[in-house]
Every structure is written in C-alpha cells, then in structure tokens.
Write a protein that holds these residues in place. Structure first.
Motif, short mmCIF file in Angstrom:
data_model
loop_
_atom_site.label_atom_id
_atom_site.label_comp_id
_atom_site.label_asym_id
_atom_site.label_seq_id
_atom_site.Cartn_x
_atom_site.Cartn_y
_atom_site.Cartn_z
N ALA A 165 6.57 -0.47 -12.92
CA ALA A 165 5.98 -1.02 -11.69
C ALA A 165 5.47 0.08 -10.78
O ALA A 165 4.41 -0.06 -10.14
CB ALA A 165 7.02 -1.88 -10.97
N LEU A 166 6.19 1.22 -10.72
CA LEU A 166 5.74 2.35 -9.89
C LEU A 166 4.47 2.96 -10.45
O LEU A 166 3.55 3.30 -9.70
CB LEU A 166 6.85 3.41 -9.80
N ARG A 167 4.42 3.12 -11.78
CA ARG A 167 3.21 3.68 -12.39
C ARG A 167 2.00 2.77 -12.13
O ARG A 167 0.90 3.25 -11.82
CB ARG A 167 3.43 3.88 -13.89
N ARG A 168 2.19 1.49 -12.25
CA ARG A 168 1.10 0.53 -12.03
C ARG A 168 0.64 0.58 -10.57
O ARG A 168 -0.57 0.56 -10.28
CB ARG A 168 1.56 -0.88 -12.40
N ALA A 205 -1.66 2.90 -4.59
CA ALA A 205 -0.56 2.85 -3.63
C ALA A 205 -0.01 4.26 -3.38
O ALA A 205 -0.02 5.11 -4.27
CB ALA A 205 0.56 1.93 -4.14
N ARG A 206 0.46 4.47 -2.19
CA ARG A 206 1.12 5.72 -1.82
C ARG A 206 2.60 5.59 -2.18
O ARG A 206 3.26 4.65 -1.75
CB ARG A 206 0.93 5.97 -0.32
N ILE A 207 3.15 6.56 -2.93
CA ILE A 207 4.53 6.49 -3.41
C ILE A 207 5.35 7.58 -2.73
O ILE A 207 4.95 8.76 -2.73
CB ILE A 207 4.62 6.65 -4.94
N GLY A 249 0.82 -1.21 0.00
CA GLY A 249 0.00 0.00 0.00
C GLY A 249 0.85 1.25 0.00
O GLY A 249 0.36 2.34 -0.32
N THR A 250 2.12 1.10 0.40
CA THR A 250 3.06 2.21 0.40
C THR A 250 4.37 1.72 -0.20
O THR A 250 4.86 0.64 0.17
CB THR A 250 3.32 2.74 1.82
N ILE A 251 4.94 2.50 -1.10
CA ILE A 251 6.23 2.16 -1.71
C ILE A 251 7.19 3.31 -1.49
O ILE A 251 6.87 4.47 -1.80
CB ILE A 251 6.08 1.88 -3.22
N LEU A 292 5.22 10.55 -12.22
CA LEU A 292 4.31 10.65 -11.07
C LEU A 292 4.30 12.04 -10.45
O LEU A 292 3.42 12.34 -9.63
CB LEU A 292 4.70 9.61 -10.01
N LEU A 293 5.28 12.88 -10.78
CA LEU A 293 5.34 14.22 -10.20
C LEU A 293 4.82 15.31 -11.14
O LEU A 293 4.83 16.49 -10.78
CB LEU A 293 6.79 14.56 -9.80
#
Length: 447
Positions: free
Chosen positions: A101-104, A110-112, A80-82, A127-128
């Motif tokens: 994987a981060l975009r997915r 999920a919280r990044i 849930g958090t990365i 993502l930013l």
C-alpha cells in the motif's frame, strides 16, 4: 528530490497515519495531535486526518492500551500524505500488505513520512533506496547495515528528500511535523502551531549531542568487533584509522567499506565521535583541565578537542563543564551562594547589596545616610557565608578582583583582616567573577 504528480483521487490536505500493533503511543500521538486537531482559530490551516490500521486489530500500544483504528489500508488511497510512526521492532518485517500500500501510494504521488523507527518500514518497502534518511541514532547503524543502499545520516533531526521524509527519535517527530506544516502553509502557520504545542518552532543542531558508545547489536559476531573494542579501550592513546585497518589486517579502503557497513559511519568520524564522548564524560566526572582532557582522549592538541567538541555538541569544553555542574544537584552548603531561583547571585543583586535570599549583606547594611544611597563604611564584620565561599573556591588575584569590583560598581577592596579571613569586598569580587564569567553559559541548555 521532486515528487511525482499527485493522483486525482488523492487530496493534499488529507493526512493518513498508518498504525501498527506494538507501536509506542508517544510517537503515534504526534501526527494525531499535529494534523488531527482543528486549530484554525490560531491561524493553523486544517488537515483532514485518517487513522488507518496497518494490520488486523485491536492494536496494542504502550501500557497495554488497545486502540481501534476507524480506517484500514484502503483509506490510504485518499491521502496526499502518509505518516508511519515508530515501528514496533527493528528485527521484525512489516506486513507485506502495508508495504504494498505504501509503494502504491508513493507511485501515485503521495508524500511518505517515517517517524523514528518508522524509517525501517519505508526502507522495507524500498522507498529509501538511493535516498538520504535518518532515524533514532541508536538504530541508525542497523538501518545502514540492513539496507546498504540507504544513505543514513544519524546526525540529523530530520531529513526532507521531497516526497520522502524521515525523522530521528521521539521528539524529533514533532520537529518534522512542524516542518511539514511550514512547507505546506508557511512559517506563520508553523509558528502558531508551535506556540499552541508549547515547543520551539525550529530546533537547531542535530542528534550528535545525544550519541553514546552504542554499537549495532550484530557487532558481536563480526570480525571487526575486536578492533572496535580495542579502539574504545585505547582512546587515551594517539592512533589513526590506518592503525585500526592494520589491526584488522585490511587495506584502508577495505577497512573503510567494512566499517561503514557495520556501524553506518565512516571510521574516522566514528573515532572522533568516541573521543568527544570520552571528553564529555571526563568533563562531567573529573577535575582535569581541558588540556589534560584532550591528552587523555587521544587528541593531538587542546585546539583539536575544542574544535570537534563544539562541532558535535555546540559548546566549548569549558562551557559544557560549567553548564553541567550548574544543573547537577548540590548539597545545601554548595547552594548557599545561589538566589531563591537556584541561580548564582547576579551582579545587579550584589550591586544592590542583596545576599542570596535578598537579605542585606553585612558590609552593605545602610548607615545613617541610607536614604541618600550611602553605605556605612564602618561595617567590617565578615559575612560567614562569604567566608565559606572563599574557603570553598579559593582567592583570585587581588588586582583582578579589584578590577571586577570596580567594574561591577561594588565596594572597594579592603585589606585582608587578621586570621586569614577575607574582607567583604574580596568575596564580592569573587561573586562578581563567577557571575560575569562566560556570559550566557549559565542558563544555556546543553544536551
């Protein structure tokens, strides 16, 4: 910004740390320590930690150490958090598979989190875009230039934009991780964790006090480089942004846009920051008065210097100089007026008649009435230590001294003795003046 609903296959209490080869071990260890140690006995709710390799191992880190992560990118699907610790090089693109994987993960709610230069990984994943973010102040201009759609704020220790969070360098990663615990489980849990880590629960201020004159590495090839170099060499002169725009042969609007893309900062804010940094250096290395420092840094008045200095460094110029010199190593003669703890003698110590090492001062040595608290008025031998202090620091006005002495409950001032040496009461007044001036500034950390 509110985040997406968390996918059913992800768990809020599961935290994944995405590791890469070449990352510094300190930043990498922060989320491992915060989220990977069971501290339920201290009132800290437990997280489940997954350490995931973002590329093929073994992963090399600081000092040539090799790490072997127990999970790969597939495990990110449960988190849930990365957390992405510091990226190994701001000039290298992260692995495409890790970015995907981060975009997915973000699309699934999920919280990044990006710590320090981990923000570059989040930015590379897109993502930013259109979001506020921060990173280490030294790399903030490069982040802003390379990803112009990111709203980079180099002043903040961390930025929470809901489902995307970023932090400044090194220790600011601890601040952000504590903030996450506070968001998830409340202040009591975060404070309990801070106590176990022996760190402040919440630091005030931002990165301003750590900024220096560093500029992006790419500036050397930019046409504005000459204008920036001229500005740094002429900070002692009074000029404004219009002057810089004219030197660049640009309109003010075009200059603002080009300057922001180069440095990540508005030109006016950058210029003020450079003037404050120059003032900081002069306060540390010179004996100029605050008014003279203001003039030598291009401020139109000492009031302007004081206002900008306090906003950026959280202290007045005079207090900053006092605190800096109190921290600076001194020779034995300069330390003679300090106690065993290295701090200047306090009024209560002087009131008891104790010297810097707890000894009884000559003018306070007890006479026949010592048991009743009396002081022998006949002791007038000058204290060599006190004489040296007076010769080093000069004499204050006698009227002010008398008031300070009476306020501290010390012995009365006596006339100066022959030979130009001070009477003991005068030295006490000077010590009291030093120990009562600007209360709270002596022990207050700066920077």
């Amino acid at each position: 910004m509110p985040g997406r609903k968390l996918s059913a296959r992800r768990r809020k209490e599961v935290v994944a740390v995405l590791m890469f080869s070449g990352g510094p071990i300190f930043e990498s260890s922060i989320p491992l320590s915060v989220f990977g140690v069971d501290r339920q006995d201290a009132g800290v709710p437990r997280y489940r930690l997954l350490v995931c390799a973002g590329e093929d191992g073994p992963l090399r880190t600081t000092g040539g150490l090799e790490l072997s992560a127990p999970y790969g990118l597939d495990a990110l699907g449960r988190a849930g958090t990365i957390v992405v610790p510091a990226w190994r090089s701001i000039s290298q693109p992260p692995p495409a598979s890790a970015l995907a994987a981060l975009r997915r993960a973000h699309e699934e709610g999920a919280r990044i989190i990006g710590l320090c230069t981990g923000a570059f990984v989040l930015a590379a994943a897109g993502l930013l875009d259109g979001r506020p973010a921060t990173t280490h102040w030294m790399y903030a201009p490069t982040l802003a230039k390379r990803y112009p759609s990111v709203h980079v704020d180099p002043r903040e220790l961390f930025v929470d934009d809901g489902d995307i969070l970023t932090s400044a360098g090194t220790a600011a990663g601890i601040d952000l991780c504590l903030h996450v615990v506070r968001t998830d489980h409340g202040s009591d849990a975060a404070n309990a964790l801070a106590r176990r880590l022996v760190v402040p629960p919440r630091r005030s201020g931002g990165q301003e006090r750590y900024l220096d004159r560093s500029l992006p590495e790419e500036i050397g090839g930019d046409p504005l480089a000459e204008v920036v170099a001229w500005a740094l060499e002429h900070l002692h002169e009074q000029f404004d942004v219009e002057t810089l725009a004219a030197r660049a042969y640009m309109s003010r609007r075009t200059f603002d846009r080009r300057f922001r893309s180069l440095t990540g900062s508005a030109p006016l804010q950058w210029l003020i920051t450079q003037r404050v940094l120059q003032a900081q250096r002069l306060l540390e290395t010179s004996d100029y008065s605050v008014d003279e420092v203001a003039g030598r840094c291009g401020f139109r008045s000492p009031v302007a210097l004081r206002g900008h200095f306090r906003r950026q460094l959280g202290s007045s110029p005079a207090s900053y100089r006092t605190a800096f010199r109190a921290r600076r190593p001194q020779d034995p003669a300069d330390r003679a007026d300090r106690g065993a703890d290295g701090r200047p003698d306090r009024p209560e110590r002087l009131e008891r008649g104790e010297g810097p090492r707890g000894e009884t001062l000559p003018h306070q040595r007890r006479g026949p009435g010592a048991e009743s608290g009396g002081v022998d008025p006949g002791r007038t031998e000058p204290d060599p230590h006190a004489i040296r202090l007076t010769e080093q620091h000069g004499r204050a006005d006698a009227a002010e001294l008398a008031g300070l002495v009476r306020a501290a409950g010390l012995t009365r001032l006596r006339p100066e003795r022959a030979g130009g040496r001070p009477a003991p009461g005068q030295v006490l007044g000077q010590q009291a003046a030093r120990s009562t001036a600007m209360p709270g500034q002596r022990d207050r950390p700066v920077g």
